[in-house]
Motif scaffolding. Structure first.
Motif, mmCIF file in Angstrom:
data_model
loop_
_atom_site.group_PDB
_atom_site.id
_atom_site.type_symbol
_atom_site.label_atom_id
_atom_site.label_comp_id
_atom_site.label_asym_id
_atom_site.label_seq_id
_atom_site.Cartn_x
_atom_site.Cartn_y
_atom_site.Cartn_z
ATOM 1 N N HIS A 113 0.809 -1.223 0.000
ATOM 2 C CA HIS A 113 0.000 0.000 0.000
ATOM 3 C C HIS A 113 0.844 1.275 0.000
ATOM 4 O O HIS A 113 0.331 2.350 0.307
ATOM 5 C CB HIS A 113 -0.953 -0.028 1.195
ATOM 6 C CG HIS A 113 -1.924 -1.170 1.143
ATOM 7 N ND1 HIS A 113 -3.074 -1.127 0.404
ATOM 8 C CD2 HIS A 113 -1.871 -2.413 1.707
ATOM 9 C CE1 HIS A 113 -3.726 -2.280 0.528
ATOM 10 N NE2 HIS A 113 -3.017 -3.079 1.311
ATOM 11 N N ASN A 114 2.111 1.142 -0.365
ATOM 12 C CA ASN A 114 2.997 2.303 -0.534
ATOM 13 C C ASN A 114 3.076 3.170 0.721
ATOM 14 O O ASN A 114 3.097 4.403 0.642
ATOM 15 C CB ASN A 114 2.543 3.143 -1.734
ATOM 16 C CG ASN A 114 2.612 2.375 -3.043
ATOM 17 O OD1 ASN A 114 3.603 1.705 -3.322
ATOM 18 N ND2 ASN A 114 1.545 2.448 -3.817
ATOM 19 N N ILE A 115 3.120 2.529 1.865
ATOM 20 C CA ILE A 115 3.281 3.231 3.136
ATOM 21 C C ILE A 115 4.780 3.379 3.395
ATOM 22 O O ILE A 115 5.515 2.386 3.351
ATOM 23 C CB ILE A 115 2.590 2.458 4.268
ATOM 24 C CG1 ILE A 115 1.080 2.419 4.012
ATOM 25 C CG2 ILE A 115 2.891 3.076 5.627
ATOM 26 C CD1 ILE A 115 0.323 1.458 4.922
ATOM 27 N N PRO A 116 5.259 4.589 3.646
ATOM 28 C CA PRO A 116 6.709 4.782 3.795
ATOM 29 C C PRO A 116 7.293 4.016 4.973
ATOM 30 O O PRO A 116 6.847 4.165 6.111
ATOM 31 C CB PRO A 116 6.852 6.297 3.987
ATOM 32 C CG PRO A 116 5.495 6.784 4.378
ATOM 33 C CD PRO A 116 4.508 5.851 3.758
ATOM 34 N N THR A 117 8.293 3.204 4.685
ATOM 35 C CA THR A 117 8.989 2.427 5.699
ATOM 36 C C THR A 117 10.347 2.026 5.144
ATOM 37 O O THR A 117 10.608 2.197 3.947
ATOM 38 C CB THR A 117 8.173 1.181 6.105
ATOM 39 O OG1 THR A 117 8.763 0.556 7.249
ATOM 40 C CG2 THR A 117 8.109 0.164 4.979
ATOM 41 N N ALA A 118 11.220 1.523 5.976
ATOM 42 C CA ALA A 118 12.558 1.147 5.537
ATOM 43 C C ALA A 118 12.513 -0.058 4.598
ATOM 44 O O ALA A 118 11.673 -0.952 4.749
ATOM 45 C CB ALA A 118 13.429 0.831 6.748
ATOM 46 N N ARG A 119 13.435 -0.076 3.635
ATOM 47 C CA ARG A 119 13.589 -1.248 2.764
ATOM 48 C C ARG A 119 13.931 -2.452 3.632
ATOM 49 O O ARG A 119 14.662 -2.339 4.625
ATOM 50 C CB ARG A 119 14.695 -0.984 1.745
ATOM 51 C CG ARG A 119 14.869 -2.073 0.690
ATOM 52 C CD ARG A 119 15.860 -1.613 -0.372
ATOM 53 N NE ARG A 119 17.180 -1.417 0.199
ATOM 54 C CZ ARG A 119 18.083 -2.376 0.344
ATOM 55 N NH1 ARG A 119 17.793 -3.633 -0.010
ATOM 56 N NH2 ARG A 119 19.272 -2.106 0.850
ATOM 57 N N TYR A 120 13.419 -3.641 3.260
ATOM 58 C CA TYR A 120 13.555 -4.801 4.148
ATOM 59 C C TYR A 120 13.681 -6.094 3.375
ATOM 60 O O TYR A 120 13.397 -6.172 2.173
ATOM 61 C CB TYR A 120 12.342 -4.886 5.074
ATOM 62 C CG TYR A 120 11.067 -5.364 4.380
ATOM 63 C CD1 TYR A 120 10.601 -6.662 4.541
ATOM 64 C CD2 TYR A 120 10.344 -4.520 3.538
ATOM 65 C CE1 TYR A 120 9.445 -7.102 3.901
ATOM 66 C CE2 TYR A 120 9.194 -4.938 2.905
ATOM 67 C CZ TYR A 120 8.750 -6.239 3.081
ATOM 68 O OH TYR A 120 7.606 -6.665 2.440
ATOM 69 N N ALA A 121 14.105 -7.118 4.102
ATOM 70 C CA ALA A 121 14.063 -8.504 3.636
ATOM 71 C C ALA A 121 13.637 -9.357 4.826
ATOM 72 O O ALA A 121 13.879 -8.985 5.982
ATOM 73 C CB ALA A 121 15.421 -8.951 3.112
ATOM 74 N N LYS A 122 13.015 -10.480 4.566
ATOM 75 C CA LYS A 122 12.609 -11.373 5.652
ATOM 76 C C LYS A 122 13.158 -12.763 5.379
ATOM 77 O O LYS A 122 13.354 -13.167 4.232
ATOM 78 C CB LYS A 122 11.088 -11.407 5.795
ATOM 79 C CG LYS A 122 10.333 -11.764 4.531
ATOM 80 C CD LYS A 122 8.830 -11.644 4.733
ATOM 81 C CE LYS A 122 8.088 -12.047 3.458
ATOM 82 N NZ LYS A 122 6.618 -11.954 3.617
ATOM 83 N N ALA A 123 13.429 -13.486 6.451
ATOM 84 C CA ALA A 123 14.004 -14.823 6.316
ATOM 85 C C ALA A 123 13.553 -15.688 7.475
ATOM 86 O O ALA A 123 13.482 -15.225 8.617
ATOM 87 C CB ALA A 123 15.524 -14.755 6.279
ATOM 88 N N SER A 124 13.256 -16.938 7.172
ATOM 89 C CA SER A 124 12.797 -17.858 8.208
ATOM 90 C C SER A 124 13.826 -18.929 8.539
ATOM 91 O O SER A 124 13.543 -19.855 9.304
ATOM 92 C CB SER A 124 11.481 -18.520 7.787
ATOM 93 O OG SER A 124 11.630 -19.172 6.538
ATOM 94 N N ASP A 125 15.037 -18.825 7.965
ATOM 95 C CA ASP A 125 16.110 -19.740 8.348
ATOM 96 C C ASP A 125 17.439 -18.998 8.288
ATOM 97 O O ASP A 125 17.566 -17.946 7.649
ATOM 98 C CB ASP A 125 16.147 -20.991 7.467
ATOM 99 C CG ASP A 125 16.467 -20.688 6.019
ATOM 100 O OD1 ASP A 125 17.637 -20.388 5.705
ATOM 101 O OD2 ASP A 125 15.532 -20.730 5.183
ATOM 102 N N ARG A 126 18.411 -19.542 8.936
ATOM 103 C CA ARG A 126 19.698 -18.873 9.117
ATOM 104 C C ARG A 126 20.405 -18.620 7.785
ATOM 105 O O ARG A 126 20.944 -17.528 7.557
ATOM 106 C CB ARG A 126 20.566 -19.714 10.058
ATOM 107 C CG ARG A 126 22.006 -19.274 10.185
ATOM 108 C CD ARG A 126 22.109 -17.829 10.679
ATOM 109 N NE ARG A 126 23.470 -17.337 10.569
ATOM 110 C CZ ARG A 126 24.385 -17.455 11.512
ATOM 111 N NH1 ARG A 126 24.065 -18.034 12.657
ATOM 112 N NH2 ARG A 126 25.596 -16.979 11.335
#
Length: 427
Positions: A113-126
């Motif tokens: 929804h184009n809400i301003p926030t920091a660029r990110y990545a997500k991960a569920s394992d090491r």
């Protein structure tokens, strides 16, 4: 009407103090409560994780409104089950509470929804998390995805620190909250907190504050759940507040309503005020602690009336909440060892003398033992005062702090320093 307040911290003590002032209140119950909350409410033994038991208590005691203070019962879906049984609830249901319960949920919603926030990545394992580190410049921010009591955030200034952060997360350093992680770019600016009330359709602002997360003076040391706060945060100008409402809060509420999961309650936006404008750091699905204490000190309207209108979907018929022009400031007194394992059982004296200074002492991690008040948690007291300026509120708050005899505890001595410097004072 009868009200049940769930929670045991200084946030809930502040809510109990304010609710008790309402002419609409019949009886106020609280669970699990603390010695401070007991000054305003009847403490009852209910486990909020026992949804059936909570419902039974409310039915037997003619409770009409349940106020859920902490995040865990919200994320656990207590609100859903209470609403199913016909109760009014202040606090969101399980899915919208994922705004706090899952950082990846919030980041994905912001991206859609184009809400301003920091660029990110997500991960569920090491392995995936370690690979994702390569896409971010230093410093970077590594967060446990789930609920971590305000402590699951590590700012890594070097590659070694980033790897060590992943070690902590995936080794269970933050419990199940670190089973998956979110990695973010580091944003530069000043942090502030903004609050909005919503019944899922109507959205109204509910004040601003600035928290002090670091344990030591000068914002040094590890992050905590909050060592103090003040309200309002003048750095959040009316123009910036309007941008927060238009670019962050309202799109979030609209997105949840559109998916059939409207948000009802207080929404707390942790913001970074960057050169490009406000950016969302995180959401909380409840009042902040210690921000709630300063908001309640400034609120001039009937909190119970506001909460009931929110719970009933009638916020649109209410006037915008009014706050005093005064500044409120709260100083957290914590047990030695915090934010690590706290020293428990330290005796606390001088609370009555502190109250004579004009401040209010909200209890957090306290207990009664042998007729005395003792520490029973990390953050123990929130000493809160109002004044015509941040400096005046600070002076009153620290006079009360100095009247309290708590050898096994400590506090920061510079709460409010940014606001005082902005107004021309010395740090």
């Amino acid at each position: 009407m009868n009200v049940l307040l769930i929670g045991s911290g200084a946030r809930e003590h502040a809510l109990a103090w304010k609710l008790a002032q309402s002419p609409m209140l019949g009886k106020l119950f609280a669970t699990p409560g603390n010695p401070g909350i007991a000054q305003h409410a009847e403490i009852v033994a209910i486990d909020p994780r026992d949804h059936r038991g909570t419902v039974d208590f409310c039915l037997k005691n003619s409770v009409e409104l349940i106020v859920i203070g902490p995040e865990a019962p919200l994320v656990d879906g207590l609100g859903d089950n209470l609403r199913t049984m016909g109760f009014c609830v202040f606090g969101p249901n399980k899915l919208p509470a994922q705004l706090e319960g899952s950082k990846s949920f919030t980041k994905d919603l912001c991206a859609r929804h184009n809400i301003p926030t920091a660029r990110y990545a997500k991960a569920s394992d090491r392995l995936a998390a370690e690979a994702a580190l390569e896409d971010f410049a230093l410093p970077m921010v590594i967060k446990a995805d789930g609920l971590a009591a305000g402590k699951g955030v590590i700012i890594a200034g070097t590659g070694e620190e980033a790897i060590a952060a992943l070690d902590i997360m995936f080794a269970g350093g933050f419990g199940s909250a670190g089973a998956s992680v979110v990695i973010e770019e580091f944003l530069t600016g000043e942090e502030a907190s903004f609050f909005a009330l919503t019944d899922g359709e109507t959205v109204v602002p509910f004040g601003s504050a600035q928290d002090h997360k670091r344990v030591g003076d000068g914002d040094t040391g590890p992050n905590t759940g909050g060592m103090g706060a003040y309200s309002p945060a003048s750095i959040l100008t009316p123009a910036l507040e309007q941008r927060v409402m238009d670019e962050i809060i309202r799109p979030t509420i609209r997105a949840l309503a559109d998916r059939g999961s409207p948000y009802s309650g207080i929404l707390y936006a942790g913001l970074m005020l960057t050169e490009d404008g406000p950016s969302l750091i995180e959401y909380n699905a409840r009042f902040g602690d210690p921000e709630c204490q300063v908001l309640m000190m400034r609120l001039e309207d009937d909190l119970l009336e506001i909460m009931l209108a929110t719970a009933k979907g009638k916020l649109g018929s209410m006037p915008t909440p009014r706050f005093s022009d005064d500044v409120a400031l709260t100083v957290v007194m914590a047990a030695n060892g915090y934010p690590g394992p706290p020293e428990r059982g330290g005796r606390i004296d001088g609370l009555e003398v502190a109250a004579e200074s004009g401040a209010l002492v909200f209890h957090a991690g306290t207990a009664e033992a042998g007729g005395s008040i003792v520490s029973d948690g990390g953050r123990v007291l929130a000493v809160t005062a109002r004044g015509s300026s941040a400096k005046a509120a600070q002076k009153t708050a620290y006079a009360a702090v100095d009247a309290i005899d708590f050898p096994a505890g400590f506090c920061r001595r510079d709460i409010g320093w940014r606001e005082i410097m902005r107004s021309g004072g010395e740090k």
